[in-house]
Design an enzyme around this catalytic site. Structure first.
Site, short mmCIF file in Angstrom:
data_model
loop_
_atom_site.label_atom_id
_atom_site.label_comp_id
_atom_site.label_asym_id
_atom_site.label_seq_id
_atom_site.Cartn_x
_atom_site.Cartn_y
_atom_site.Cartn_z
N HIS A 198 -1.66 12.75 -0.65
CA HIS A 198 -1.77 14.15 -0.27
C HIS A 198 -1.97 15.07 -1.47
O HIS A 198 -1.82 16.28 -1.35
CB HIS A 198 -0.52 14.59 0.51
CG HIS A 198 -0.32 13.81 1.77
ND1 HIS A 198 0.45 12.66 1.81
CD2 HIS A 198 -0.80 14.00 3.04
CE1 HIS A 198 0.45 12.18 3.04
NE2 HIS A 198 -0.29 12.97 3.81
N GLY A 199 -2.28 14.48 -2.64
CA GLY A 199 -2.68 15.28 -3.78
C GLY A 199 -1.57 15.96 -4.54
O GLY A 199 -1.72 17.10 -4.98
#
Length: 232
Positions: A198-199
């Site tokens: 999810h970065g």
């Protein structure tokens, strides 16, 4: 007329007899006077006059006939109570011991690693209690970069000195604090770790700098003994 008189006379006799019977039933029965029976008939002759049941003296056992039996009785009672208390104590000890961790579990509670083979600037991943752990040997530039970060720029403010025991070594759990993924080492915008799920971006101190992760990478309990690292 003579027949009617006889019939009437018989009816009178029957009525009189019935009334006498009803009166007899309603009147209380005569009670025998107290003095009619002698007092000795109420009391056993082989007991004191104050007892109406004979005090059961014939059925009694003289328990104090042999005073020496008391010592044996006390010894028996004391020994029984001691055995009972010892059994309870052993049961409690066994119960508590069963709740303690076994030797194989205690062995897994800590793990020892050799740091001598880790090059400066590199990161290795080890396993402790079934969880991945990052061990990073930081360069001087990485240490200076971690120490220069302002607390106002951090989502989860934490000094670099609080997260390390020695500036050169950083030990953190390799689990992203967002959804538990394993981040990639030496990646991301801040040179630490990047979680591709999810970065989330972490710096070289394992602190969250960007992305959805709410907290920094967790630091496990560990000890540094020269080039030996003991986690747990």
């Amino acid at each position: 007329e003579e027949g009617r008189c006889l019939t009437h006379h018989s009816s009178c006799k029957m009525a009189f007899a019935l009334r006498s019977a009803v009166r007899a039933l309603r009147s209380p029965a005569p009670r025998a006077a107290w003095g009619a029976r002698p007092f000795a008939s109420y009391v056993s002759t082989d007991s004191s006059p104050a007892s109406v049941d004979g005090s059961f003296k014939k059925d009694r056992v003289d328990k104090v006939a042999d005073p020496s039996s008391r010592e044996f009785t006390y010894l028996l009672l004391g020994g029984t109570r001691f055995i009972y208390a010892s059994a309870v104590r052993l049961g409690v000890i066994q119960f508590v011991s069963s709740m303690s961790a076994s030797k194989d579990v205690l062995a897994l509670a800590s793990a020892e690693f050799d740091l001598g083979e880790i090059n400066t600037g590199s990161t290795i991943t080890v396993k402790w209690r079934g969880k991945p752990v990052f061990i990073k040997r930081r360069t001087e530039d990485e240490i200076a970069s971690a120490e220069s970060v302002s607390m106002t720029a951090l989502r989860d403010p934490e000094e670099d000195s609080v997260r390390v025991q020695e500036k050169e070594w950083l030990v953190v759990l390799a689990i992203c604090t967002h959804l538990g993924c394993v981040p990639i080492s030496n990646a991301g915008e801040y040179g630490g770790w990047f979680c591709p799920c999810h970065g989330s971006h972490y710096d070289v101190s394992g602190r969250i700098r960007k992305g959805p992760a709410p907290m920094n990478l967790e630091v496990p309990p560990y000890q540094l003994n020269g080039e030996q690292l003991v986690i747990g």
